[in-house]
Design a protein around this motif. Structure first.
Motif: not given
Length: 449
Positions: A306-314, A276-282
């Motif tokens: 970042k637009k697609n999650t409410k979590d903070e990313l590093g 699923e991760g390989n086949a989907t877009d960013i």
């Protein structure tokens, strides 16, 4: 070597945009003609450069083709309009479309004898188009200063050289980035990954995350050519060497086995989720869908994630020695070798890279500006926290970057697809790592033949 990060204060001194190259060449040609008049008269039947023989104020229309969304189209059209404002005799016939199908269309235009004067291209196809003699060699323009790369990181413009010819000018810089869910880690009292971790340390960290949170710590990147490429460079190998592969079946087997061990330890998702991760877009990468603690992306994709999650990313470098990463051209501008207005076309791409107003208009849409002086100016204007984060990480990594590899060979897109096929065969256990590696090598050799 890459220059240090530009100073944090002051406005860089940027020269004003110069007289268009076509006009400068015309002036030089007129002076030469006066000196060598008898020779000119004696060779009256000889042809010359079409650009140089025309009136510098005569109308010129250039066709331009690029991929991207509406936001990129708006910025690009605005920058081209600025060029026309400064050079009223030059106008543009603009065409753009989504990434999907772009290279099919470009191939059709080229085969039909109607390629655009200027076109956007990436490192998956640059060598292929250069080998067909479709792209103009920009080296003479670089050497004369008509195409100014003096403010570019050296390895960035060199990553556009194919068989000794500069086939494309980097329109922006990018590099690989490991994005992780910072909120997930903080909530569970877990340490964040760090640049310089070995691959084994990364997998052990991911296993720890999985045990504590029940979320697999990392996406399995065995199908990701970016990760495989960095890992190879850390082993003293490369993706390509001259006109051959830069790695062996044994290297691929080690890579697949590394991630089989990670899957067996529960550090990665199951094969169906990995696929699923390989086949989907960013926008649907596992780090934002909550199905893994990390995803393997390009640094400039942070804002879209970042637009697609409410979590903070590093975001950090890929595991291992970060000098295996390099200043990658996010994409290039190339000029059609047969363009009737090649000098003007080159002047346009020089303008898009080095004119302060144009660079500010284009911003970071195609990656960080290639001109390091202007990159600082653009960075100061960025308000998106995720993009600021991307810029900071890439600026930090720029001090650790190694030499750029050669531009991928013709057939690179097929190599990428075959890696996914081989890795997934190993992930699902259909065949062994060694068998998948042998099949991959055979497919790669056929792709680049």
């Amino acid at each position: 070597m890459h220059p240090a990060t530009p100073p944090t204060t002051g406005t860089p001194a940027v020269p004003v945009h110069r007289t268009p190259v076509r006009r400068r060449r015309l002036i030089r040609g007129m002076l030469a003609a006066v000196v060598a008049l008898p020779l000119v008269l004696g060779a009256a039947g000889c042809g010359g450069d079409e650009d140089a023989s025309t009136d510098p104020n005569a109308p010129v229309k250039l066709s331009v083709f690029w991929w991207g969304g509406e936001a990129r189209a708006k910025l690009t059209e605005e920058a081209l309009a600025l060029y026309t404002k400064k050079h009223p005799n030059v106008t543009f016939e603009k065409t753009w479309q989504a990434n999907q199908g772009y290279f099919d269309k470009l191939a059709t235009l080229t085969a039909g004898g109607n390629p655009p004067d200027l076109f956007q291209i990436d490192d998956n196809y640059l060598a292929e188009y250069a080998s067909r003699s479709t792209t103009l060699d920009l080296t003479p323009y670089k050497d004369s200063g008509d195409l100014d790369v003096s403010k570019f990181p050296k390895s960035l413009w060199q990553y556009g050289v194919v068989d000794g010819k500069l086939a494309g000018l980097a329109s922006g810089e990018n590099t690989q980035g490991l994005v992780y869910n910072k909120t997930l880690l903080t909530k569970n009292g877990l340490p964040e990954p760090t640049t310089g971790m070995t691959w084994e340390e990364h997998i052990a960290w991911a296993e720890q995350v999985a045990k504590k949170t029940k979320v697999p710590g990392t996406q399995d990147p065995s199908a990701d050519y970016k990760a495989f490429w960095v890992w190879l460079r850390q082993q003293g190998k490369d993706l390509y060497k001259g006109r051959e592969l830069g790695f062996t079946a044994e290297d691929v087997t080690k890579w697949f086995d590394l991630w089989k061990g990670a899957r067996d330890r529960g550090a990665t998702p199951t094969p169906d989720v990995i696929h699923e991760g390989n086949a989907t877009d960013i926008t649907k990468q596992l780090v934002v869908t909550g199905k893994a603690g990390t995803s393997w992306v390009w640094v400039n994709q942070m804002p879209e994630l970042k637009k697609n999650t409410k979590d903070e990313l590093g975001v950090i470098a890929y595991p291992g020695d970060p000098s295996a990463q390099w200043a990658r051209a996010s994409m290039y501008w190339s000029v059609f070798k047969g363009s009737k207005h090649k000098d003007v076309a080159v002047d346009v791409i020089n303008f898009l890279a080095n004119d302060p107003e144009a660079v500010k208009i284009l911003g970071t849409d195609r990656g960080l500006p290639s001109n390091l002086d202007l990159r600082r100016v653009v960075s100061d204007d960025v308000t998106d926290p995720a993009m600021k984060q991307s810029i900071q990480v890439e600026s930090d990594l720029a001090q650790k970057f190694g030499e750029a590899p050669q531009v991928p060979l013709k057939g690179h897109s097929k190599v990428r697809a075959e890696l996914i096929k081989a890795a997934e065969n190993a992930q699902y256990g259909r065949i062994s790592s060694a068998q998948a590696a042998e099949q991959f090598i055979a497919a790669c050799k056929s792709a680049i033949a």
